[in-house]
Write a protein that holds these residues in place. Structure first.
Motif, PDB file in Angstrom:
ATOM      1  N   GLU A 102      38.002  48.901  44.330  1.00 30.99           N
ATOM      2  CA  GLU A 102      39.201  48.439  45.016  1.00 30.99           C
ATOM      3  C   GLU A 102      39.065  46.954  45.327  1.00 30.99           C
ATOM      4  OE1 GLU A 102      40.001  50.822  48.421  1.00 30.99           O
ATOM      5  OE2 GLU A 102      40.291  52.666  47.261  1.00 30.99           O
ATOM      6  N   GLY A 103      39.989  46.180  44.786  1.00 30.62           N
ATOM      7  CA  GLY A 103      39.978  44.746  45.013  1.00 30.62           C
ATOM      8  C   GLY A 103      40.721  44.357  46.275  1.00 30.62           C
ATOM      9  N   GLU A 104      41.112  43.089  46.358  1.00 26.26           N
ATOM     10  CA  GLU A 104      41.671  42.548  47.594  1.00 26.26           C
ATOM     11  C   GLU A 104      43.152  42.840  47.765  1.00 26.26           C
ATOM     12  OE1 GLU A 104      40.767  38.404  47.514  1.00 26.26           O
ATOM     13  OE2 GLU A 104      38.651  38.688  48.010  1.00 26.26           O
ATOM     14  N   LEU A 105      43.878  43.121  46.693  1.00 27.75           N
ATOM     15  CA  LEU A 105      45.331  43.263  46.813  1.00 27.75           C
ATOM     16  C   LEU A 105      45.747  44.719  46.640  1.00 27.75           C
ATOM     17  CD1 LEU A 105      48.005  40.808  45.597  1.00 27.75           C
ATOM     18  CD2 LEU A 105      48.383  43.253  45.300  1.00 27.75           C
ATOM     19  N   ALA A 106      46.581  45.178  47.554  1.00 30.59           N
ATOM     20  CA  ALA A 106      47.105  46.542  47.498  1.00 30.59           C
ATOM     21  C   ALA A 106      48.520  46.530  48.054  1.00 30.59           C
ATOM     22  CB  ALA A 106      46.216  47.496  48.292  1.00 30.59           C
ATOM     23  N   GLY A 107      49.260  47.590  47.792  1.00 28.38           N
ATOM     24  CA  GLY A 107      50.611  47.649  48.326  1.00 28.38           C
ATOM     25  C   GLY A 107      51.345  48.890  47.902  1.00 28.38           C
ATOM     26  N   VAL A 108      52.619  48.940  48.263  1.00 27.52           N
ATOM     27  CA  VAL A 108      53.466  50.072  47.942  1.00 27.52           C
ATOM     28  C   VAL A 108      54.819  49.579  47.443  1.00 27.52           C
ATOM     29  CG1 VAL A 108      52.370  51.636  49.592  1.00 27.52           C
ATOM     30  CG2 VAL A 108      54.304  50.236  50.322  1.00 27.52           C
ATOM     31  N   VAL A 109      55.449  50.402  46.624  1.00 28.86           N
ATOM     32  CA  VAL A 109      56.810  50.155  46.152  1.00 28.86           C
ATOM     33  C   VAL A 109      57.623  51.405  46.457  1.00 28.86           C
ATOM     34  CG1 VAL A 109      58.288  49.656  44.180  1.00 28.86           C
ATOM     35  CG2 VAL A 109      56.003  48.631  44.313  1.00 28.86           C
ATOM     36  N   ALA A 110      58.695  51.252  47.238  1.00 27.69           N
ATOM     37  CA  ALA A 110      59.579  52.372  47.556  1.00 27.69           C
ATOM     38  C   ALA A 110      60.541  52.584  46.396  1.00 27.69           C
ATOM     39  CB  ALA A 110      60.344  52.085  48.840  1.00 27.69           C
ATOM     40  N   LEU A 111      60.554  53.807  45.871  1.00 25.20           N
ATOM     41  CA  LEU A 111      61.365  54.140  44.706  1.00 25.20           C
ATOM     42  C   LEU A 111      62.501  55.084  45.083  1.00 25.20           C
ATOM     43  CD1 LEU A 111      58.389  54.811  42.250  1.00 25.20           C
ATOM     44  CD2 LEU A 111      59.747  52.709  42.458  1.00 25.20           C
ATOM     45  N   PRO A 112      63.515  55.203  44.245  1.00 30.01           N
ATOM     46  CA  PRO A 112      64.606  56.146  44.530  1.00 30.01           C
ATOM     47  C   PRO A 112      64.081  57.577  44.665  1.00 30.01           C
ATOM     48  CG  PRO A 112      65.235  54.629  42.774  1.00 30.01           C
ATOM     49  CD  PRO A 112      63.775  54.415  43.019  1.00 30.01           C
ATOM     50  N   GLY A 113      64.801  58.370  45.447  1.00 27.16           N
ATOM     51  CA  GLY A 113      64.423  59.763  45.621  1.00 27.16           C
ATOM     52  C   GLY A 113      63.293  59.972  46.595  1.00 27.16           C
ATOM     53  N   GLY A 114      62.959  58.950  47.393  1.00 34.46           N
ATOM     54  CA  GLY A 114      61.901  59.090  48.381  1.00 34.46           C
ATOM     55  C   GLY A 114      60.493  58.969  47.835  1.00 34.46           C
ATOM     56  N   ARG A 115      60.361  58.626  46.557  1.00 31.46           N
ATOM     57  CA  ARG A 115      59.024  58.461  45.985  1.00 31.46           C
ATOM     58  C   ARG A 115      58.436  57.104  46.368  1.00 31.46           C
ATOM     59  NH1 ARG A 115      59.434  58.924  39.854  1.00 31.46           N
ATOM     60  NH2 ARG A 115      61.210  57.551  40.280  1.00 31.46           N
ATOM     61  N   VAL A 116      57.131  57.029  46.358  1.00 34.55           N
ATOM     62  CA  VAL A 116      56.423  55.785  46.668  1.00 34.55           C
ATOM     63  C   VAL A 116      55.350  55.554  45.614  1.00 34.55           C
ATOM     64  CG1 VAL A 116      54.932  54.589  48.304  1.00 34.55           C
ATOM     65  CG2 VAL A 116      56.832  55.969  49.147  1.00 34.55           C
ATOM     66  N   ALA A 117      55.314  54.354  45.060  1.00 35.02           N
ATOM     67  CA  ALA A 117      54.256  53.971  44.128  1.00 35.02           C
ATOM     68  C   ALA A 117      53.175  53.218  44.892  1.00 35.02           C
ATOM     69  CB  ALA A 117      54.824  53.102  43.010  1.00 35.02           C
ATOM     70  N   GLN A 118      51.957  53.708  44.808  1.00 34.49           N
ATOM     71  CA  GLN A 118      50.820  53.042  45.432  1.00 34.49           C
ATOM     72  C   GLN A 118      50.146  52.154  44.391  1.00 34.49           C
ATOM     73  OE1 GLN A 118      48.527  56.451  46.706  1.00 34.49           O
ATOM     74  NE2 GLN A 118      49.511  56.473  48.710  1.00 34.49           N
ATOM     75  N   ILE A 119      49.897  50.904  44.773  1.00 31.22           N
ATOM     76  CA  ILE A 119      49.328  49.926  43.854  1.00 31.22           C
ATOM     77  C   ILE A 119      48.011  49.415  44.417  1.00 31.22           C
ATOM     78  CG2 ILE A 119      49.664  47.641  42.828  1.00 31.22           C
ATOM     79  CD1 ILE A 119      52.678  48.228  42.982  1.00 31.22           C
ATOM     80  N   GLN A 120      46.989  49.387  43.599  1.00 32.44           N
ATOM     81  CA  GLN A 120      45.690  48.884  44.019  1.00 32.44           C
ATOM     82  C   GLN A 120      45.082  48.063  42.892  1.00 32.44           C
ATOM     83  OE1 GLN A 120      43.612  49.353  47.073  1.00 32.44           O
ATOM     84  NE2 GLN A 120      42.833  47.570  45.955  1.00 32.44           N
ATOM     85  N   GLU A 121      44.848  46.782  43.162  1.00 34.92           N
ATOM     86  CA  GLU A 121      44.137  45.978  42.178  1.00 34.92           C
ATOM     87  C   GLU A 121      42.665  46.368  42.207  1.00 34.92           C
ATOM     88  OE1 GLU A 121      44.207  41.435  40.545  1.00 34.92           O
ATOM     89  OE2 GLU A 121      44.099  41.703  42.705  1.00 34.92           O
ATOM     90  N   SER A 122      42.045  46.408  41.047  1.00 32.39           N
ATOM     91  CA  SER A 122      40.631  46.750  40.990  1.00 32.39           C
ATOM     92  C   SER A 122      39.799  45.522  41.360  1.00 32.39           C
ATOM     93  CB  SER A 122      40.265  47.230  39.583  1.00 32.39           C
ATOM     94  OG  SER A 122      40.235  46.132  38.680  1.00 32.39           O
TER      95      SER A 122
END
Length: 290
Positions: A102-122
């Motif tokens: 797990e690197g220094e940058l992480a975050g989330v993207v809110a998607l339609p339908g209540g889904r969430v994309a989790q993002i993690q830079e290595s």
């Protein structure tokens, strides 16, 4: 109309009472980043026999090799390359997670339908892990400056125009600021340089700040990068308009900006990162799995 001073990013300057036009969510700054260093990523697989891992996880080793090859040829201005993990076993997915770390940058993207994309830079810059919640099989590794889902959400899930209402009582500078933001956002094109307004240097009353935040609204993307301090990048509800804030090691805001353009540079892997990450990943594969 009073012109807003737009500029390229500048170094933070000291101020006795740093202001924040966009509210700071404590949980976004305090969330633990138990990321591995590159040395840690190398060390973790050493606890398991490499030959045994290669025998039990052939698809994972093949995928990591493909990721390394993709990173070696990746450029910032070309489409990202995606490697799905849905057909891998739990052990293979865990191995990939351990190697990439797990690197220094992480975050989330809110998607339609209540889904969430989790993002993690290595720990290898420009190599990302993405997982879309509610769909356990929808997990993948992506090579590029930023996962494509971030760029798409910034375009598809935001408003194309900024509607400016009547200013509330007590407003000082917010209307010309909003007018300038709207003009710049509508005129921006991908081949143009981003424009930045520095709220640390621009007088904004509490009424101005509240009306500005209300006008641009909240967007679908929240990214946070931790190094010596923290950089928080938030998409607003208006296309091409971002809030970018920098904090010191004490989580005190030192630079508060609004950026009009594509995904802010603070969240992007640099061009020179790709070859370096490819080389380091190849070293990991060679040292532990061959």
């Amino acid at each position: 109309m009073k012109q807003v001073s737009w500029s390229r990013p500048i170094a933070p300057r000291k101020c006795e009472q740093p202001m924040s036009v966009f509210p700071i969510a404590a949980e976004s700054l305090d969330s633990a980043h138990s990321g591995l260093t590159a040395a840690g990523a190398l060390a973790r697989p050493a606890s398991v026999n490499g030959i045994e891992l290669a025998r039990n996880c052939p698809s994972a080793i093949a995928l990591l090799s493909s990721v390394a090859a993709a990173a070696a040829g990746q450029k910032s201005d070309v489409p990202t390359q995606l490697f799905r993990l849905g057909n891998l076993s739990d052990l293979e997915r865990k191995l990939i997670a351990d190697v990439l770390g797990e690197g220094e940058l992480a975050g989330v993207v809110a998607l339609p339908g209540g889904r969430v994309a989790q993002i993690q830079e290595s720990v290898l810059a420009g190599i990302w892990r993405v997982r879309i919640e509610t769909d356990a099989a929808h997990e993948y590794v992506e090579v590029g400056a930023i996962p494509e889902i971030v760029r798409r959400a910034a375009t598809d899930l935001t408003s194309s125009d900024l509607m400016i209402g009547a200013a509330p009582d007590g407003a000082m500078n917010v209307l010309p600021v909003l007018a300038e933001i709207r003009e710049r956002a509508l005129a921006w094109r991908p081949d143009m340089r981003s424009q930045i307004i520095n709220f640390t240097l621009l007088p904004m009353s509490p009424v101005d700040q509240a009306f500005l935040q209300q006008s641009v609204g909240n967007g679908p993307i929240q990214l946070s990068s931790r190094g010596y301090g923290t950089c928080r990048v938030l998409a607003t509800g208006i296309r091409n308009v971002w809030s970018v804030q920098f904090f010191n090691a004490m989580d005190t805001i030192i630079l508060d900006t609004l950026e009009v353009g594509g995904v802010p540079t603070a969240a992007l892997a640099a061009e020179e990162d790709f070859w370096d990450s490819a080389e380091r990943l190849q070293e990991i594969i060679k040292a532990y799995f061959e």
